[in-house]
Design an enzyme around this catalytic site. Sequence first.
Site, short mmCIF file in Angstrom:
data_model
loop_
_atom_site.label_atom_id
_atom_site.label_comp_id
_atom_site.label_asym_id
_atom_site.label_seq_id
_atom_site.Cartn_x
_atom_site.Cartn_y
_atom_site.Cartn_z
N ASN A 1 0.91 -1.19 -0.02
CA ASN A 1 -0.15 -0.02 -0.09
C ASN A 1 1.09 1.14 0.17
OD1 ASN A 1 -1.84 2.04 0.66
ND2 ASN A 1 -2.50 1.17 2.52
N TRP A 2 1.10 1.88 -1.23
CA TRP A 2 1.95 3.06 -1.27
C TRP A 2 1.52 4.27 -0.76
CZ3 TRP A 2 4.14 2.38 -7.13
CH2 TRP A 2 4.69 1.16 -6.90
N LYS A 3 0.16 4.23 -0.36
CA LYS A 3 -0.29 5.41 0.46
C LYS A 3 -0.28 6.89 -0.44
CE LYS A 3 -0.09 3.35 4.84
NZ LYS A 3 -0.31 3.37 6.42
N HIS B 1 -9.58 1.28 4.55
CA HIS B 1 -8.53 1.28 5.37
C HIS B 1 -8.56 2.15 6.45
CE1 HIS B 1 -4.11 2.65 6.43
NE2 HIS B 1 -3.71 1.24 5.63
N GLU C 1 -6.85 4.53 7.81
CA GLU C 1 -6.83 5.99 7.47
C GLU C 1 -8.00 6.53 6.84
OE1 GLU C 1 -2.96 5.45 5.49
OE2 GLU C 1 -2.20 4.95 7.55
N GLU D 1 -5.66 -5.09 10.43
CA GLU D 1 -4.56 -4.23 10.69
C GLU D 1 -4.87 -3.40 11.87
OE1 GLU D 1 -2.55 -2.79 6.97
OE2 GLU D 1 -4.25 -1.72 7.00
N GLY E 1 2.33 2.18 10.83
CA GLY E 1 3.29 3.24 10.75
C GLY E 1 3.95 3.55 12.08
N SER F 1 3.16 -2.43 10.54
CA SER F 1 4.46 -2.35 10.90
C SER F 1 5.38 -3.56 10.22
CB SER F 1 4.89 -1.95 12.05
OG SER F 1 4.70 -0.51 12.35
N GLY G 1 2.88 -1.10 4.25
CA GLY G 1 2.92 0.15 4.23
C GLY G 1 4.12 0.69 3.82
P1 PGA Z 1 2.54 0.08 7.69
O1 PGA Z 1 1.22 0.37 7.13
O2 PGA Z 1 3.37 -1.20 7.21
O3 PGA Z 1 3.50 1.35 7.55
O4 PGA Z 1 2.53 0.06 9.15
C1 PGA Z 1 0.30 -0.71 6.80
C2 PGA Z 1 -0.89 -0.24 6.34
O5 PGA Z 1 -1.19 0.80 6.38
O6 PGA Z 1 -1.50 -0.83 5.35
#
Ligand code: PGA
Length: 251
Positions: free
Chosen positions: A9-11, A95, A97, A167, A173, A213, A234
Amino acid sequence: MRKKIIAGNWKMFKTVQEATQLVVGLKRELTDYVAVDIVVCPTFVNLESVSDLLVGHNIKLGAQNLFWEDEGAFTGEVSGPMLKAVGVEYVIIGHSERRQFFHETNETVNKRLKAALKHGLKPIVCVGENLSERESGRTFDVVKNHVTGSLAGLTKEDMAEVVLAYEPVWAIGTGKTASSAQAQEVHRFIRGLLAGMFGQDTADAVRIQYGGSVKPENTAELTSQPDIDGALVGGASLKVDSFTAIVKNAR
Ligand code: PGA
């Protein structure tokens, strides 16, 4: 036997130049690597360039969201048919976020999910508790609410296309990964919920990714748990070396 699936997931990272560079690097490392399913999810504006580079490749293309209507006066949104037209195969839905910053609810997640299925996109549906929910002992209630609410009205046939991602928000993150035992416990709980909703056969077939993470060093341990079928990655998906190592460490 469920095939592992690792998705990046490149966000909101990478310009088009950076995104194409990353894909070129991943192709160099992962061409013909078919032991696990591999998906990359760039921003909307980079989908087409990445798609062109991935034509006929074992790395598959995903988007990070979609809207539930096919077209219309919905400024800023992107629809299922538009994603299909640029070669998107998977789409991340719900997600944390999006739930946190863009007011996504189970209802909107469910509408997006149904739109994805209608257009032949494979949804990656995210669920998971935040820190205060975990600390107050509500993890299972929250996860149950996300799973039952997000998947409401789906059929067994629909579920054949769906990937779930557990998640824990406190692990995203933050560098704090859920321990493999903590993650496995929730994954098994989710599979139990799916068995209640869709029957055991369907529950046994659905892939449930862990996210939060994930890095090369913890991938093997996490993905060797019986109910963890891959990872949604991420930060560590933004570099060729770390994403390649995660793909290759998936057990
Ligand atoms: P992260 O994000 O690996 O940076 O913790 C995971 C995600 O939000 O899908």
